[in-house]
Design a protein around this motif. Structure first.
Motif, PDB file in Angstrom:
ATOM      1  N   THR A 296      82.315   2.704  56.498  1.00 37.04           N
ATOM      2  CA  THR A 296      82.979   2.264  57.721  1.00 37.04           C
ATOM      3  C   THR A 296      84.368   1.756  57.402  1.00 37.04           C
ATOM      4  O   THR A 296      84.691   1.410  56.273  1.00 37.04           O
ATOM      5  CB  THR A 296      82.170   1.158  58.412  1.00 37.04           C
ATOM      6  OG1 THR A 296      81.974   0.106  57.482  1.00 37.04           O
ATOM      7  CG2 THR A 296      80.846   1.660  58.901  1.00 37.04           C
ATOM      8  N   ASP A 297      85.182   1.693  58.408  1.00 35.02           N
ATOM      9  CA  ASP A 297      86.570   1.316  58.269  1.00 35.02           C
ATOM     10  C   ASP A 297      86.696  -0.179  57.994  1.00 35.02           C
ATOM     11  O   ASP A 297      85.986  -0.982  58.554  1.00 35.02           O
ATOM     12  CB  ASP A 297      87.301   1.670  59.554  1.00 35.02           C
ATOM     13  CG  ASP A 297      88.804   1.646  59.398  1.00 35.02           C
ATOM     14  OD1 ASP A 297      89.478   1.723  60.415  1.00 35.02           O
ATOM     15  OD2 ASP A 297      89.299   1.551  58.275  1.00 35.02           O
TER      16      ASP A 297
ATOM     17  N   ALA B  81      86.840  -6.660  62.358  1.00 34.49           N
ATOM     18  CA  ALA B  81      86.505  -6.865  63.772  1.00 34.49           C
ATOM     19  C   ALA B  81      85.063  -7.332  63.901  1.00 34.49           C
ATOM     20  O   ALA B  81      84.742  -8.155  64.755  1.00 34.49           O
ATOM     21  CB  ALA B  81      86.724  -5.574  64.566  1.00 34.49           C
ATOM     22  N   GLY B  82      84.204  -6.838  63.027  1.00 35.09           N
ATOM     23  CA  GLY B  82      82.811  -7.286  63.022  1.00 35.09           C
ATOM     24  C   GLY B  82      82.692  -8.754  62.645  1.00 35.09           C
ATOM     25  O   GLY B  82      81.894  -9.486  63.219  1.00 35.09           O
TER      26      GLY B  82
ATOM     27  N   VAL C 225      81.203  -2.562  68.436  1.00 33.57           N
ATOM     28  CA  VAL C 225      82.629  -2.423  68.764  1.00 33.57           C
ATOM     29  C   VAL C 225      82.919  -1.012  69.273  1.00 33.57           C
ATOM     30  O   VAL C 225      83.619  -0.832  70.280  1.00 33.57           O
ATOM     31  CB  VAL C 225      83.500  -2.768  67.535  1.00 33.57           C
ATOM     32  CG1 VAL C 225      84.948  -2.392  67.767  1.00 33.57           C
ATOM     33  CG2 VAL C 225      83.385  -4.247  67.205  1.00 33.57           C
ATOM     34  N   SER C 226      82.382   0.008  68.601  1.00 33.60           N
ATOM     35  CA  SER C 226      82.612   1.398  69.025  1.00 33.60           C
ATOM     36  C   SER C 226      82.046   1.657  70.411  1.00 33.60           C
ATOM     37  O   SER C 226      82.686   2.311  71.244  1.00 33.60           O
ATOM     38  CB  SER C 226      81.975   2.372  68.031  1.00 33.60           C
ATOM     39  OG  SER C 226      82.515   2.212  66.757  1.00 33.60           O
TER      40      SER C 226
ATOM     41  N   ALA D 195      75.187   7.790  71.756  1.00 32.04           N
ATOM     42  CA  ALA D 195      75.012   8.669  70.594  1.00 32.04           C
ATOM     43  C   ALA D 195      76.298   8.764  69.777  1.00 32.04           C
ATOM     44  O   ALA D 195      76.260   8.770  68.537  1.00 32.04           O
ATOM     45  CB  ALA D 195      74.579  10.055  71.055  1.00 32.04           C
ATOM     46  N   THR D 196      77.448   8.822  70.435  1.00 32.02           N
ATOM     47  CA  THR D 196      78.728   8.890  69.729  1.00 32.02           C
ATOM     48  C   THR D 196      78.974   7.622  68.924  1.00 32.02           C
ATOM     49  O   THR D 196      79.401   7.682  67.767  1.00 32.02           O
ATOM     50  CB  THR D 196      79.881   9.125  70.725  1.00 32.02           C
ATOM     51  OG1 THR D 196      79.602  10.315  71.479  1.00 32.02           O
ATOM     52  CG2 THR D 196      81.198   9.278  70.005  1.00 32.02           C
ATOM     53  N   ALA D 197      78.693   6.465  69.518  1.00 33.05           N
ATOM     54  CA  ALA D 197      78.865   5.201  68.790  1.00 33.05           C
ATOM     55  C   ALA D 197      77.922   5.139  67.595  1.00 33.05           C
ATOM     56  O   ALA D 197      78.300   4.667  66.507  1.00 33.05           O
ATOM     57  CB  ALA D 197      78.624   4.016  69.725  1.00 33.05           C
TER      58      ALA D 197
END
Length: 144
Positions: free
Chosen positions: A5-6, A12-13, A83-84, A122-124
């Motif tokens: 992950t970025d 942000a997490g 967040v996503s 699903a995208t997140a």
């Protein structure tokens, strides 16, 4: 399942975790003040408020309580997912309302909203748990 992950979403997490703890504390203080002022006279309202606080606290504890904020860590993956999902929903529904205005409700509107919600979910999940962020970075990387 390990995921790359970025680093920005990891930070942000961290902020999300602190904000969730602050919100839970604020909710507890607010409920205590309202109880002290007699605003929550009904026992049923008090029980519902306390149950809501405990459920939200349990969810936050389950998602972020393990403290694994390193790359591929479970808490970071969950934070990336939350967040996503929020960003995708805000972006999608804002764009939809901006392009379509306020369309007249149709019989299929509820189904389409549910379908869009499932697609965004699903995208997140793909972004957070299945290396979607790394794949997106690879697509836009300018390695000359």
């Amino acid at each position: 399942m390990p995921s790359s992950t970025d680093e920005t979403l990891g930070r942000a997490g961290d902020l999300l975790w602190l904000a969730a703890r602050a919100a839970a504390l604020a909710l507890l203080v607010t409920a205590a003040v309202l109880l002290a002022l007699g605003a929550l006279r009904n026992l049923g309202t008090w029980v519902v408020t306390l149950t809501g606080v405990l459920v939200l606290g349990g969810v936050v504890g389950a998602l972020f309580g393990n403290g694994q904020w390193g790359p591929g860590g479970e808490a970071r993956q969950h934070a990336t997912f939350v967040v996503s999902l929020v960003l995708l929903n805000v972006g999608f529904w804002s764009l939809r309302d901006w392009t379509l205005g306020s369309p007249t409700p149709s019989p299929t509107a509820a189904f389409l909203r549910l379908f869009a919600g499932l697609c965004l979910l699903a995208t997140a999940g793909w972004l957070a748990y299945f290396g979607g962020l790394a794949r997106l970075r690879a697509l836009v990387a300018l390695d000359g």
